[in-house]
Write a protein that holds these residues in place. Structure first.
Motif, PDB file in Angstrom:
ATOM      1  N   GLN A  90    -116.382  -8.483  -5.259  1.00 23.60           N
ATOM      2  CA  GLN A  90    -115.351  -9.468  -4.916  1.00 23.60           C
ATOM      3  C   GLN A  90    -114.692 -10.026  -6.171  1.00 23.60           C
ATOM      4  OE1 GLN A  90    -117.093 -12.447  -2.400  1.00 23.60           O
ATOM      5  NE2 GLN A  90    -117.289 -11.096  -0.639  1.00 23.60           N
ATOM      6  N   VAL A  91    -115.520 -10.317  -7.181  1.00 22.27           N
ATOM      7  CA  VAL A  91    -114.968 -10.819  -8.442  1.00 22.27           C
ATOM      8  C   VAL A  91    -114.105  -9.755  -9.104  1.00 22.27           C
ATOM      9  CG1 VAL A  91    -115.577 -11.573 -10.769  1.00 22.27           C
ATOM     10  CG2 VAL A  91    -116.829 -12.478  -8.813  1.00 22.27           C
ATOM     11  N   GLY A  92    -114.592  -8.510  -9.098  1.00 26.99           N
ATOM     12  CA  GLY A  92    -113.815  -7.415  -9.681  1.00 26.99           C
ATOM     13  C   GLY A  92    -112.491  -7.214  -8.968  1.00 26.99           C
ATOM     14  N   THR A  93    -112.468  -7.472  -7.668  1.00 31.12           N
ATOM     15  CA  THR A  93    -111.223  -7.333  -6.901  1.00 31.12           C
ATOM     16  C   THR A  93    -110.180  -8.335  -7.370  1.00 31.12           C
ATOM     17  OG1 THR A  93    -112.475  -6.552  -4.978  1.00 31.12           O
ATOM     18  CG2 THR A  93    -110.226  -7.323  -4.574  1.00 31.12           C
ATOM     19  N   ILE A  94    -110.627  -9.496  -7.789  1.00 28.79           N
ATOM     20  CA  ILE A  94    -109.694 -10.483  -8.358  1.00 28.79           C
ATOM     21  C   ILE A  94    -109.030  -9.901  -9.602  1.00 28.79           C
ATOM     22  CG2 ILE A  94    -109.513 -12.748  -9.458  1.00 28.79           C
ATOM     23  CD1 ILE A  94    -111.837 -13.657  -7.681  1.00 28.79           C
ATOM     24  N   GLY A  95    -109.837  -9.222 -10.435  1.00 30.03           N
ATOM     25  CA  GLY A  95    -109.276  -8.577 -11.616  1.00 30.03           C
ATOM     26  C   GLY A  95    -108.288  -7.490 -11.244  1.00 30.03           C
ATOM     27  N   LEU A  96    -108.593  -6.735 -10.191  1.00 24.99           N
ATOM     28  CA  LEU A  96    -107.674  -5.685  -9.719  1.00 24.99           C
ATOM     29  C   LEU A  96    -106.350  -6.298  -9.279  1.00 24.99           C
ATOM     30  CD1 LEU A  96    -106.998  -2.784  -8.768  1.00 24.99           C
ATOM     31  CD2 LEU A  96    -108.119  -3.363  -6.594  1.00 24.99           C
ATOM     32  N   ILE A  97    -106.396  -7.385  -8.550  1.00 24.67           N
ATOM     33  CA  ILE A  97    -105.172  -8.039  -8.074  1.00 24.67           C
ATOM     34  C   ILE A  97    -104.334  -8.531  -9.252  1.00 24.67           C
ATOM     35  CG2 ILE A  97    -104.295 -10.030  -6.794  1.00 24.67           C
ATOM     36  CD1 ILE A  97    -106.737  -9.727  -4.939  1.00 24.67           C
ATOM     37  N   LYS A  98    -104.993  -9.099 -10.249  1.00 27.19           N
ATOM     38  CA  LYS A  98    -104.268  -9.542 -11.436  1.00 27.19           C
ATOM     39  C   LYS A  98    -103.580  -8.364 -12.125  1.00 27.19           C
ATOM     40  CE  LYS A  98    -107.129 -13.596 -12.522  1.00 27.19           C
ATOM     41  NZ  LYS A  98    -108.055 -14.212 -13.524  1.00 27.19           N
ATOM     42  N   ALA A  99    -104.294  -7.231 -12.189  1.00 28.05           N
ATOM     43  CA  ALA A  99    -103.715  -6.043 -12.826  1.00 28.05           C
ATOM     44  C   ALA A  99    -102.504  -5.544 -12.057  1.00 28.05           C
ATOM     45  CB  ALA A  99    -104.777  -4.949 -12.927  1.00 28.05           C
ATOM     46  N   ILE A 100    -102.586  -5.550 -10.738  1.00 26.08           N
ATOM     47  CA  ILE A 100    -101.462  -5.093  -9.903  1.00 26.08           C
ATOM     48  C   ILE A 100    -100.251  -5.994 -10.118  1.00 26.08           C
ATOM     49  CG2 ILE A 100    -100.662  -4.942  -7.503  1.00 26.08           C
ATOM     50  CD1 ILE A 100    -103.461  -3.874  -6.797  1.00 26.08           C
ATOM     51  N   ASP A 101    -100.486  -7.304 -10.163  1.00 27.38           N
ATOM     52  CA  ASP A 101     -99.369  -8.242 -10.320  1.00 27.38           C
ATOM     53  C   ASP A 101     -98.727  -8.161 -11.703  1.00 27.38           C
ATOM     54  OD1 ASP A 101     -99.752  -9.126  -7.750  1.00 27.38           O
ATOM     55  OD2 ASP A 101    -100.972 -10.856  -8.313  1.00 27.38           O
ATOM     56  N   ARG A 102     -99.460  -7.630 -12.700  1.00 34.07           N
ATOM     57  CA  ARG A 102     -98.938  -7.602 -14.064  1.00 34.07           C
ATOM     58  C   ARG A 102     -98.559  -6.199 -14.545  1.00 34.07           C
ATOM     59  NH1 ARG A 102    -103.694 -11.647 -16.431  1.00 34.07           N
ATOM     60  NH2 ARG A 102    -103.145 -13.427 -15.099  1.00 34.07           N
ATOM     61  N   PHE A 103     -98.807  -5.205 -13.727  1.00 35.06           N
ATOM     62  CA  PHE A 103     -98.551  -3.832 -14.160  1.00 35.06           C
ATOM     63  C   PHE A 103     -97.055  -3.543 -14.164  1.00 35.06           C
ATOM     64  CE2 PHE A 103     -98.293   0.790 -13.204  1.00 35.06           C
ATOM     65  CZ  PHE A 103     -98.804   1.240 -14.414  1.00 35.06           C
ATOM     66  N   ASP A 104     -96.628  -2.785 -15.168  1.00 36.51           N
ATOM     67  CA  ASP A 104     -95.223  -2.410 -15.308  1.00 36.51           C
ATOM     68  C   ASP A 104     -95.151  -0.901 -15.538  1.00 36.51           C
ATOM     69  OD1 ASP A 104     -92.569  -2.087 -15.825  1.00 36.51           O
ATOM     70  OD2 ASP A 104     -92.468  -3.554 -17.449  1.00 36.51           O
ATOM     71  N   LEU A 105     -94.488  -0.203 -14.613  1.00 30.09           N
ATOM     72  CA  LEU A 105     -94.386   1.255 -14.714  1.00 30.09           C
ATOM     73  C   LEU A 105     -93.674   1.707 -15.978  1.00 30.09           C
ATOM     74  CD1 LEU A 105     -93.590   2.528 -11.100  1.00 30.09           C
ATOM     75  CD2 LEU A 105     -95.557   3.143 -12.500  1.00 30.09           C
ATOM     76  N   THR A 106     -92.794   0.865 -16.500  1.00 27.46           N
ATOM     77  CA  THR A 106     -92.000   1.276 -17.667  1.00 27.46           C
ATOM     78  C   THR A 106     -92.861   1.429 -18.922  1.00 27.46           C
ATOM     79  OG1 THR A 106     -91.474  -1.040 -18.196  1.00 27.46           O
ATOM     80  CG2 THR A 106     -89.956   0.143 -16.734  1.00 27.46           C
ATOM     81  N   ARG A 107     -94.066   0.918 -18.901  1.00 26.80           N
ATOM     82  CA  ARG A 107     -94.946   1.051 -20.064  1.00 26.80           C
ATOM     83  C   ARG A 107     -95.502   2.458 -20.215  1.00 26.80           C
ATOM     84  NH1 ARG A 107     -98.701  -4.431 -19.645  1.00 26.80           N
ATOM     85  NH2 ARG A 107     -97.004  -5.961 -19.801  1.00 26.80           N
ATOM     86  N   GLU A 108     -95.344   3.269 -19.191  1.00 27.49           N
ATOM     87  CA  GLU A 108     -95.823   4.652 -19.196  1.00 27.49           C
ATOM     88  C   GLU A 108     -97.322   4.708 -19.491  1.00 27.49           C
ATOM     89  OE1 GLU A 108     -93.436   6.953 -21.815  1.00 27.49           O
ATOM     90  OE2 GLU A 108     -91.619   6.744 -20.607  1.00 27.49           O
ATOM     91  N   VAL A 109     -98.057   3.798 -18.874  1.00 30.66           N
ATOM     92  CA  VAL A 109     -99.513   3.772 -18.983  1.00 30.66           C
ATOM     93  C   VAL A 109    -100.087   3.989 -17.588  1.00 30.66           C
ATOM     94  CG1 VAL A 109    -101.527   2.356 -19.566  1.00 30.66           C
ATOM     95  CG2 VAL A 109     -99.439   2.182 -20.936  1.00 30.66           C
TER      96      VAL A 109
END
Length: 290
Positions: A90-109
């Protein structure tokens, strides 16, 4: 994997956005399929209006599709000895949600490379904040980790445990701060009072079942007597000379009431009444609140 276009499933179904596939159970998608679909969903998420049903569908689907990343990261902490695996996920899922909200496709990562540090960081924060037996400041929690690494590095070269001064020089901090960190580290774990205690004596070894609770100190009854004497001293000073003499003969010299009567030339009954009056006065003074 069974998917349907938003048009065939109906745009009203969970707000599936135009151009995105409708996925019945995103959590069952294989990781390799999730990587490809995630790019599509991230691309649409950029242009969707936050708060709309379409945006929520895209975001929630991304979360469900990538839960395998959380389970993978959580597995690394399986043997930490603290925290239920469900809580860790559950705690790790919080980290996943943060990553989704901050991810940018233009970074090509790759999203997996971007998300895992967020997930692991959130889990580590969970352990850091919940596994300390005694609450200590965050600064000292982090210092404990630095000290552990410094001890390991220095011990390898010195072939012994480093001193406080050597640790301070290695970390570039004052010795007082090192000492504070060492003391605070003792609050990381706590042992049960029912754990076996190695007393080192023959009785303890013979019993074989002595615990820390058995060898810990107990309340000292004499401490209460000391406190009472400190309270009593000024009250005795308020007695007149005759009253102090009676108290001294009865409790200091341990004379009987009859012997005190002979000394003072009064009856034993009179001595008894005087003692009751004096003791009542002292008792009242001891229990009277300021």
């Amino acid at each position: 994997m069974t998917v349907h276009t938003a048009q065939t499933a109906g745009a009203e179904r969970a707000g599936a956005a135009d151009g995105l596939p409708w996925i019945e159970d995103a959590g069952r998608i294989a990781p390799q399929d999730a990587r490809q679909l995630s790019k599509l969903f991230f691309d649409r998420l950029r242009v969707l209006e936050e708060g709309t049903a379409e945006y929520q569908y895209a975001r929630n689907t991304l979360i469900e599709m990538n839960l395998s990343l959380v389970r993978f990261a959580a597995g690394r902490f399986r043997n930490r000895g603290s925290g239920d695996m469900e809580d860790i996920v559950q705690v790790g899922t919080i980290g996943l949600i943060k990553a989704i909200d901050r991810f940018d496709l233009t970074r090509e990562v790759e999203f997996t490379s971007f998300a895992v540090p967020y997930i692991v960081g959130e889990i580590k924060r969970f352990f850091r904040d919940t596994t300390w037996s005694v609450h200590v400041p965050r600064r000292l929690q982090e210092l404990r980790v630095d000290l552990a690494k410094a001890k390991e590095a220095l011990a390898a070269g010195l072939d012994r445990d480093p001193t406080v001064r050597e640790l301070a020089e290695h970390l570039g901090i004052p010795e007082e701060e090192v000492a504070e960190g060492i003391v605070a580290a003792n609050g990381y774990t706590a042992g049960s009072l029912d754990m076996p205690a190695d007393t080192g004596d023959q009785v303890g070894r013979a019993a074989g079942r002595r615990t820390y609770a058995d060898v810990l100190g107990e309340p000292d009854a004499a401490m209460e007597a000391v406190e009472n004497l400190h309270t009593l001293a000024p009250l005795l000073g308020e007695l007149d000379a005759r009253e102090r003499r009676i108290i001294d003969m009865r409790f200091g010299q341990e004379m009987t009431q009859a012997r005190i009567g002979e000394e003072l030339g009064i009856s034993q009954m009179h001595v008894s009444r005087l003692l009751n009056r004096i003791l009542g006065k002292l008792r009242s003074g001891m229990f009277t609140e300021d």
